[in-house]
Design a protein around this motif. Structure first.
Motif, PDB file in Angstrom:
ATOM      1  N   THR A 185     105.403 -42.346  22.167  1.00  0.00           N
ATOM      2  CA  THR A 185     105.533 -40.903  21.964  1.00  0.00           C
ATOM      3  C   THR A 185     106.239 -40.585  20.646  1.00  0.00           C
ATOM      4  OG1 THR A 185     107.569 -40.981  23.271  1.00  0.00           O
ATOM      5  CG2 THR A 185     105.544 -40.396  24.438  1.00  0.00           C
ATOM      6  N   ALA A 186     106.105 -41.459  19.669  1.00  0.00           N
ATOM      7  CA  ALA A 186     106.848 -41.312  18.415  1.00  0.00           C
ATOM      8  C   ALA A 186     106.578 -39.993  17.713  1.00  0.00           C
ATOM      9  CB  ALA A 186     106.520 -42.472  17.474  1.00  0.00           C
ATOM     10  N   GLY A 187     105.401 -39.457  17.831  1.00  0.00           N
ATOM     11  CA  GLY A 187     105.081 -38.226  17.110  1.00  0.00           C
ATOM     12  C   GLY A 187     105.560 -36.959  17.789  1.00  0.00           C
ATOM     13  N   LEU A 188     106.141 -37.078  18.975  1.00  0.00           N
ATOM     14  CA  LEU A 188     106.558 -35.887  19.708  1.00  0.00           C
ATOM     15  C   LEU A 188     107.977 -35.488  19.325  1.00  0.00           C
ATOM     16  CD1 LEU A 188     105.259 -36.659  23.313  1.00  0.00           C
ATOM     17  CD2 LEU A 188     104.055 -35.575  21.403  1.00  0.00           C
ATOM     18  N   PRO A 189     108.264 -34.182  19.327  1.00  0.00           N
ATOM     19  CA  PRO A 189     109.638 -33.745  19.069  1.00  0.00           C
ATOM     20  C   PRO A 189     110.517 -34.012  20.290  1.00  0.00           C
ATOM     21  CG  PRO A 189     108.279 -31.872  19.631  1.00  0.00           C
ATOM     22  CD  PRO A 189     107.351 -33.049  19.564  1.00  0.00           C
ATOM     23  N   ASP A 190     111.818 -33.896  20.086  1.00  0.00           N
ATOM     24  CA  ASP A 190     112.728 -34.030  21.217  1.00  0.00           C
ATOM     25  C   ASP A 190     112.466 -32.915  22.228  1.00  0.00           C
ATOM     26  OD1 ASP A 190     113.916 -36.259  20.179  1.00  0.00           O
ATOM     27  OD2 ASP A 190     115.649 -35.212  19.356  1.00  0.00           O
ATOM     28  N   VAL A 191     112.741 -33.213  23.481  1.00  0.00           N
ATOM     29  CA  VAL A 191     112.527 -32.259  24.565  1.00  0.00           C
ATOM     30  C   VAL A 191     113.679 -31.262  24.596  1.00  0.00           C
ATOM     31  CG1 VAL A 191     112.346 -32.024  27.081  1.00  0.00           C
ATOM     32  CG2 VAL A 191     111.229 -33.947  25.917  1.00  0.00           C
ATOM     33  N   ASP A 192     113.345 -29.975  24.697  1.00  0.00           N
ATOM     34  CA  ASP A 192     114.359 -28.925  24.845  1.00  0.00           C
ATOM     35  C   ASP A 192     114.694 -28.682  26.315  1.00  0.00           C
ATOM     36  OD1 ASP A 192     114.714 -28.243  22.115  1.00  0.00           O
ATOM     37  OD2 ASP A 192     112.784 -27.244  22.155  1.00  0.00           O
ATOM     38  N   LEU A 193     113.668 -28.687  27.165  1.00  0.00           N
ATOM     39  CA  LEU A 193     113.868 -28.404  28.583  1.00  0.00           C
ATOM     40  C   LEU A 193     113.023 -29.357  29.407  1.00  0.00           C
ATOM     41  CD1 LEU A 193     114.904 -26.615  30.947  1.00  0.00           C
ATOM     42  CD2 LEU A 193     112.891 -25.147  30.561  1.00  0.00           C
TER      43      LEU A 193
ATOM     44  N   LEU B 182     115.887 -38.216  37.693  1.00  0.00           N
ATOM     45  CA  LEU B 182     114.755 -38.453  36.817  1.00  0.00           C
ATOM     46  C   LEU B 182     113.970 -39.640  37.355  1.00  0.00           C
ATOM     47  CD1 LEU B 182     116.462 -38.028  33.349  1.00  0.00           C
ATOM     48  CD2 LEU B 182     115.272 -36.311  34.725  1.00  0.00           C
ATOM     49  N   SER B 183     112.677 -39.622  37.128  1.00  0.00           N
ATOM     50  CA  SER B 183     111.819 -40.691  37.635  1.00  0.00           C
ATOM     51  C   SER B 183     111.263 -41.527  36.494  1.00  0.00           C
ATOM     52  CB  SER B 183     110.635 -40.092  38.419  1.00  0.00           C
ATOM     53  OG  SER B 183     111.087 -39.431  39.572  1.00  0.00           O
ATOM     54  N   ALA B 184     111.168 -42.821  36.721  1.00  0.00           N
ATOM     55  CA  ALA B 184     110.482 -43.755  35.826  1.00  0.00           C
ATOM     56  C   ALA B 184     110.935 -43.620  34.379  1.00  0.00           C
ATOM     57  CB  ALA B 184     108.967 -43.566  35.924  1.00  0.00           C
ATOM     58  N   GLY B 185     112.215 -43.400  34.188  1.00  0.00           N
ATOM     59  CA  GLY B 185     112.737 -43.348  32.828  1.00  0.00           C
ATOM     60  C   GLY B 185     112.028 -42.330  31.969  1.00  0.00           C
ATOM     61  N   PHE B 186     111.807 -41.142  32.498  1.00  0.00           N
ATOM     62  CA  PHE B 186     110.977 -40.133  31.848  1.00  0.00           C
ATOM     63  C   PHE B 186     111.450 -39.826  30.434  1.00  0.00           C
ATOM     64  CE2 PHE B 186     109.706 -35.811  30.818  1.00  0.00           C
ATOM     65  CZ  PHE B 186     108.366 -35.826  31.139  1.00  0.00           C
ATOM     66  N   MET B 187     110.661 -40.215  29.438  1.00  0.00           N
ATOM     67  CA  MET B 187     110.897 -39.892  28.036  1.00  0.00           C
ATOM     68  C   MET B 187     112.355 -40.122  27.632  1.00  0.00           C
ATOM     69  SD  MET B 187     108.383 -36.624  27.374  1.00  0.00           S
ATOM     70  CE  MET B 187     108.336 -36.908  25.601  1.00  0.00           C
ATOM     71  N   LEU B 188     112.862 -41.310  27.922  1.00  0.00           N
ATOM     72  CA  LEU B 188     114.285 -41.596  27.740  1.00  0.00           C
ATOM     73  C   LEU B 188     114.784 -41.276  26.336  1.00  0.00           C
ATOM     74  CD1 LEU B 188     114.577 -44.967  29.691  1.00  0.00           C
ATOM     75  CD2 LEU B 188     115.658 -42.785  30.287  1.00  0.00           C
ATOM     76  N   TRP B 189     114.001 -41.598  25.328  1.00  0.00           N
ATOM     77  CA  TRP B 189     114.443 -41.369  23.955  1.00  0.00           C
ATOM     78  C   TRP B 189     114.508 -39.870  23.642  1.00  0.00           C
ATOM     79  CZ3 TRP B 189     115.935 -44.944  20.277  1.00  0.00           C
ATOM     80  CH2 TRP B 189     116.121 -44.436  18.976  1.00  0.00           C
ATOM     81  N   HIS B 190     113.519 -39.134  24.109  1.00  0.00           N
ATOM     82  CA  HIS B 190     113.362 -37.734  23.705  1.00  0.00           C
ATOM     83  C   HIS B 190     114.194 -36.744  24.510  1.00  0.00           C
ATOM     84  CE1 HIS B 190     110.211 -38.533  20.810  1.00  0.00           C
ATOM     85  NE2 HIS B 190     109.561 -39.241  21.702  1.00  0.00           N
ATOM     86  N   ILE B 191     114.817 -37.176  25.607  1.00  0.00           N
ATOM     87  CA  ILE B 191     115.570 -36.215  26.428  1.00  0.00           C
ATOM     88  C   ILE B 191     117.076 -36.304  26.202  1.00  0.00           C
ATOM     89  CG2 ILE B 191     113.781 -36.105  28.206  1.00  0.00           C
ATOM     90  CD1 ILE B 191     115.633 -37.856  29.964  1.00  0.00           C
ATOM     91  N   ALA B 192     117.511 -36.963  25.147  1.00  0.00           N
ATOM     92  CA  ALA B 192     118.949 -37.147  24.909  1.00  0.00           C
ATOM     93  C   ALA B 192     119.706 -35.822  24.847  1.00  0.00           C
ATOM     94  CB  ALA B 192     119.160 -37.935  23.619  1.00  0.00           C
ATOM     95  N   GLU B 193     119.093 -34.767  24.318  1.00  0.00           N
ATOM     96  CA  GLU B 193     119.742 -33.462  24.191  1.00  0.00           C
ATOM     97  C   GLU B 193     119.078 -32.403  25.067  1.00  0.00           C
ATOM     98  OE1 GLU B 193     122.429 -32.861  22.506  1.00  0.00           O
ATOM     99  OE2 GLU B 193     122.603 -34.587  21.165  1.00  0.00           O
TER     100      GLU B 193
END
Length: 200
Positions: free
Chosen positions: A137-145, A155-166
């Protein structure tokens, strides 16, 4: 960036939730259909139901949604390995995608830990310049919500672990079929009313 302007991710009653998110100004909606565990550890009839439901969505509603909204479309996970029968339908949905500023992203056969392990291997081989660049998912922005349905505050299955930091996390009682546009609107309004301090 507010949730209305950015990236909302989660699982919901797909078409209505996506259309409402777009109507509220969200630029990117990512939804998770199933993890590798969903596809390998459940009873065969349950797996068939999960895969068939996604196939039905890809082969009809998804294409109409993408055409109506001129949205781009992406899909990540171990789809070809765990449910290769979806590939023709996925390709048809990709062919219906638009070129507008908004995007719909599907995660299927996806586990964030798998994604991070693969990114680490890619980086270690020198095939990427950074761990982040090696993510599926490298091209996706960080998740806001992140909207998690079903009344379970986890959270299930490590959902977007990198992108949900904030990310802001919203756990709603409504199960997947009951995540209506009104629920999406309510959670976006609640998130938009919050002040983000980012450590300040």
């Amino acid at each position: 960036m507010s949730a209305q302007e950015g990236h909302i991710a989660g699982i919901g009653a797909i078409d209505g939730a996506i259309r409402e998110a777009f109507a509220q100004g969200v630029e990117m909606v990512t939804f998770w259909w199933g993890s590798p565990a969903n596809l390998t550890q459940r009873a065969p009839e349950e797996v068939r139901g999960i895969v068939d439901a996604l196939g039905d969505w890809l082969d009809g509603p998804a294409q109409r949604l993408l055409r109506d909204t001129d949205a781009r479309f992406g899909a990540f996970g171990r789809i070809d390995e765990l449910c290769p029968e979806l590939r023709p339908k996925l390709d048809r949905a990709l062919g219906a995608a638009g070129a507008g500023p908004r995007q719909v992203t599907l995660l299927m056969g996806y586990d964030g830990r798998d994604e991070l392990r693969e990114a680490a291997r890619t980086f270690a081989r020198g095939a990427s310049q950074s761990l982040e660049e090696g993510l599926w998912t490298a091209g996706l922005p960080d998740v806001d919500l992140l909207l998690r349905s079903g009344g379970s505050a986890h959270l299930s299955a490590g959902f977007m672990l990198w992108h949900i930091a904030e990310a802001r996390l919203a756990f709603v009682d409504e199960p997947w079929p009951a995540v209506t546009p009104a629920v999406v609107r309510r959670e976006l309004e609640a998130a938009g009313a919050q002040t983000r301090r980012y450590g300040r």
